[in-house]
Write a protein that holds these residues in place. Structure first.
Motif, PDB file in Angstrom:
ATOM      1  N   CYS A 181       0.852  -1.197   0.000  1.00 46.21           N
ATOM      2  CA  CYS A 181       0.000   0.000   0.000  1.00 46.21           C
ATOM      3  C   CYS A 181       0.882   1.239   0.000  1.00 46.21           C
ATOM      4  CB  CYS A 181      -0.932   0.019   1.220  1.00 46.21           C
ATOM      5  SG  CYS A 181      -0.104   0.358   2.772  1.00 46.21           S
ATOM      6  N   ARG A 236      -4.093   1.060  -2.147  1.00 49.82           N
ATOM      7  CA  ARG A 236      -3.644  -0.311  -1.936  1.00 49.82           C
ATOM      8  C   ARG A 236      -3.571  -1.024  -3.281  1.00 49.82           C
ATOM      9  NH1 ARG A 236      -7.655  -4.171   1.339  1.00 49.82           N
ATOM     10  NH2 ARG A 236      -8.440  -4.408  -0.758  1.00 49.82           N
ATOM     11  N   TYR A 237      -2.642  -1.932  -3.377  1.00 47.32           N
ATOM     12  CA  TYR A 237      -2.611  -2.774  -4.559  1.00 47.32           C
ATOM     13  C   TYR A 237      -3.657  -3.868  -4.368  1.00 47.32           C
ATOM     14  CZ  TYR A 237      -1.009  -5.880  -8.235  1.00 47.32           C
ATOM     15  OH  TYR A 237      -0.958  -6.674  -9.347  1.00 47.32           O
ATOM     16  N   ASP A 238      -4.688  -3.870  -5.184  1.00 45.14           N
ATOM     17  CA  ASP A 238      -5.713  -4.913  -5.060  1.00 45.14           C
ATOM     18  C   ASP A 238      -6.441  -5.094  -6.370  1.00 45.14           C
ATOM     19  OD1 ASP A 238      -8.209  -3.407  -5.318  1.00 45.14           O
ATOM     20  OD2 ASP A 238      -7.679  -2.495  -3.417  1.00 45.14           O
ATOM     21  N   LYS A 239      -7.321  -6.079  -6.400  1.00 49.89           N
ATOM     22  CA  LYS A 239      -8.092  -6.370  -7.609  1.00 49.89           C
ATOM     23  C   LYS A 239      -9.584  -6.242  -7.349  1.00 49.89           C
ATOM     24  CE  LYS A 239      -4.425  -9.007  -9.710  1.00 49.89           C
ATOM     25  NZ  LYS A 239      -3.953 -10.239 -10.337  1.00 49.89           N
ATOM     26  N   VAL A 264       1.518  -9.360  -4.284  1.00 46.93           N
ATOM     27  CA  VAL A 264       2.521  -9.138  -5.321  1.00 46.93           C
ATOM     28  C   VAL A 264       3.641 -10.120  -5.021  1.00 46.93           C
ATOM     29  CG1 VAL A 264       4.152  -7.503  -6.331  1.00 46.93           C
ATOM     30  CG2 VAL A 264       1.954  -6.690  -5.478  1.00 46.93           C
ATOM     31  N   VAL A 284       4.727  -1.156 -10.577  1.00 45.05           N
ATOM     32  CA  VAL A 284       3.674  -1.472  -9.604  1.00 45.05           C
ATOM     33  C   VAL A 284       3.162  -0.116  -9.100  1.00 45.05           C
ATOM     34  CG1 VAL A 284       3.084  -2.680  -7.470  1.00 45.05           C
ATOM     35  CG2 VAL A 284       4.776  -3.660  -9.028  1.00 45.05           C
ATOM     36  N   ASP A 285       2.278   0.456  -9.896  1.00 44.23           N
ATOM     37  CA  ASP A 285       1.764   1.806  -9.607  1.00 44.23           C
ATOM     38  C   ASP A 285       0.541   1.715  -8.694  1.00 44.23           C
ATOM     39  OD1 ASP A 285       3.711   2.513 -11.388  1.00 44.23           O
ATOM     40  OD2 ASP A 285       2.333   2.888 -13.059  1.00 44.23           O
ATOM     41  N   ILE A 286       0.404   2.686  -7.857  1.00 43.33           N
ATOM     42  CA  ILE A 286      -0.716   2.703  -6.907  1.00 43.33           C
ATOM     43  C   ILE A 286      -1.385   4.074  -6.949  1.00 43.33           C
ATOM     44  CG2 ILE A 286      -1.357   2.527  -4.463  1.00 43.33           C
ATOM     45  CD1 ILE A 286       0.988   0.603  -4.105  1.00 43.33           C
TER      46      ILE A 286
END
Lengths: 251, 306
Positions: free
Chosen positions: A204, A221-224, A232, A243-245
């Protein structure tokens, strides 16, 4: 890192000691059974500072066992603790935050280990110094290995966001102390987080350090699209890019 | 001196006085909040109007947190539902959602479909926060559009918040979703854990493009409905699918997977798969399990999983 006793030494020496009984206080009078009172005085300019207590073995950059403060104008404190060893640290960040790396101009003390014995009150005064040098501590930049993750933090308009850190956790709950924390992003929003090894991480970006994100914080946050964060997976020796946020204010 | 000249004197004075009026310094956000806390309705209106894209985050946050605590300024908030400034509109929608301001549902519906509103993710969040099931097709449409990605993701999460009401549309119209949105839809379906939608996920297993998300979703769904054998994906050619299969069979406590996981944690060519095989095996056996690291030594996985 250079900590120098500045001309403005804020608090005088650690006078304590571990064995002095607080004057006028019969042993253990005000403590609950099994606890001992630790007290002391921190004179002005330590007013507003916070004392962080850690247990031996805990990461002194992570969440403490407990905190005391912010201290009042007389700088005094008192806490009842179960028997055991504790590490005391004074910190006061100029930016008013209660967590995050200390930077130049912040107040800090050296760690002081104290053994607490049942029924034996202790007086402990702590010396603190203005931190000089090391304007921006960079946890990630100290890593010199070739494993890591990088990308850009932006806002909903796609503009780079300055002043946030990327946190990498190795537990899906993302509620423990982050395993890695990047330096704050610059005007280009770029981050580059070095890792000591490959593995599965939950990532995050946020403007605060410590504790769950609160309303008003900047967070992404990195999420789907799920409640559960998405992982990741980074292999040893891999520098995962892009890995862009996207961050936004927590509503 | 005639009458007309006489009249000029007071008029001139009036103009001069007006012209010399000292402008009042603008109150800071903090001062407006303080006045608002004392019940000053005009200060709250000014606060609502003041926050925009040029306001620093800390001040926006201060204003936002206060606006959540007061009932004042409702009309000003409503007025900003369609403000051209994205930050002001975002604030109006999210405060409106939290305070259940009249008209907020329609405003969010309009905002999520507005291609010119860069913060339409706020509208997606608002519709989830309101909990009104009428939002289900609206959110699904945002997921179908897929852009901006942040809005699609927030729409997926809001569909998840609307619970079983979202499961049917996701299951029956999954074919309309493309790219990343398809993955989001499948995963949310897994989180919803509705038995009647399980076949949609099983079907998605057949396509290598959706298999990863489907395996993740079926693991997350847990023991719902007819059991699905996911052990075959422990040997999938895609190492990421193998990772997700290790997680999934672990979450399903699939005892039949234990020998396969035991083999993977020793032999899989990918270190990440070996590590996740140990995690999956630990979920099946209830004991701490290890894997062979790159040096051929047994190692306990970092981090726990559930």
């Amino acid at each position: 890192m250079r900590i120098k006793a500045a001309p403005l030494l804020l608090l005088l020496a650690i006078t304590v000691s571990g064995c002095d009984t607080a004057p006028g206080k019969p042993e253990g009078t005000n403590s609950s059974p099994g606890l001992s009172t630790v007290s002391g005085v921190a004179t002005k300019p330590a007013a507003g500072a916070t004392i962080y207590l850690y247990r031996p073995g805990e990461d002194l950059r992570g969440p403490p066992f407990t905190t005391i403060g912010p201290l009042g104008s007389d700088g005094s404190y008192s806490v009842d603790l179960p028997a055991g060893d504790y590490i005391f640290l004074v910190r006061q960040r100029e930016n008013g935050e209660d967590a995050g790396p200390l930077v130049e101009g912040d107040l800090k003390s050296d760690p002081h280990t104290l053994k607490v014995t049942p029924g034996q009150p202790v007086t402990l005064d702590l010396a603190a110094y203005i931190k000089e040098g090391n304007l921006k501590e960079n946890f990630g930049a100290k890593m010199t290995n070739d494993t890591g993750v990088s990308g850009v933090i932006h806002n909903a308009e796609g503009n780079p966001v300055e002043g946030v850190r990327v946190h990498a956790y190795d537990h899906v709950q993302m509620s423990e102390r982050p395993k890695y924390v990047s330096a704050r992003t610059g005007p280009d929003g770029r981050y580059d987080l070095g890792l000591t090894g490959g593995g599965t991480y939950y990532i995050c970006a946020r403007d605060k350090y410590g504790g769950p994100p609160k309303v008003g914080d900047l967070y992404g946050r990195y999420d789907k699209g799920t409640v559960e964060p998405s992982s990741v997976i980074i292999k040893k020796g891999e520098k995962k890019k892009d890995v862009d946020i996207t961050v936004h204010m927590v509503w | 001196m005639n009458f007309r000249r006489l009249l000029c004197i007071p008029v001139t004075c009036l103009v001069l006085v007006t012209g010399c009026e000292v402008p009042q310094p603008q109150l800071s956000i903090g001062e407006l909040v303080a006045r608002g806390q004392e019940g000053d309705a005009a200060a709250v209106v000014e606060l609502v109007e003041r926050v925009d894209s040029n306001t620093p985050l800390a001040q926006r946050a201060e204003a936002y947190k206060f606006l959540l605590t007061t009932r004042l300024g409702e009309e000003a908030i409503r007025k900003n539902f369609e403000d051209p400034d994205p930050v002001r509109r975002e604030q109006a929608l999210t405060v409106g959602a939290a305070r259940k301001v009249p008209g907020i549902f329609d405003a969010a519906v309009k905002a999520i479909a507005d291609a010119n509103f860069s913060r339409s993710n706020a509208a997606a969040w608002t519709l989830g926060e309101l909990g009104d099931v009428r939002a289900v097709p609206i959110l699904f449409s945002a997921l179908v559009r897929g852009a901006p990605d942040l809005t699609a993701r927030e729409a997926a999460r809001s569909l998840g918040r609307l619970g079983d009401n979202s499961a049917h549309i996701l299951s029956t119209r999954m074919g309309e979703l493309k790219g990343a949105s398809l993955g989001y839809g499948l995963r949310v379906l897994g989180e919803l854990r509705v038995e009647g939608t399980k076949q949609t996920l099983v079907t998605a297993l057949e396509d290598p493009a959706t298999r990863l998300d489907a395996v993740w979703a079926l693991g997350t769904m847990g023991k719902v409905g007819v059991p699905v054998d996911l052990t075959q994906y422990l040997d999938d050619p895609d190492w990421l699918v193998r990772v997700e299969a290790c997680r999934a069979v672990g979450l399903l406590s699939d005892k039949s997977a234990e020998p396969l996981l035991d083999r993977l944690r020793r032999e899989d060519p990918d270190l990440s798969v070996r590590e996740w095989a140990a995690r999956g095996m630990a979920l099946v056996t209830g004991e701490q399990e290890s894997y062979l690291d790159e040096n051929g030594e047994w190692k306990t996985p970092k981090g726990l999983y559930h």
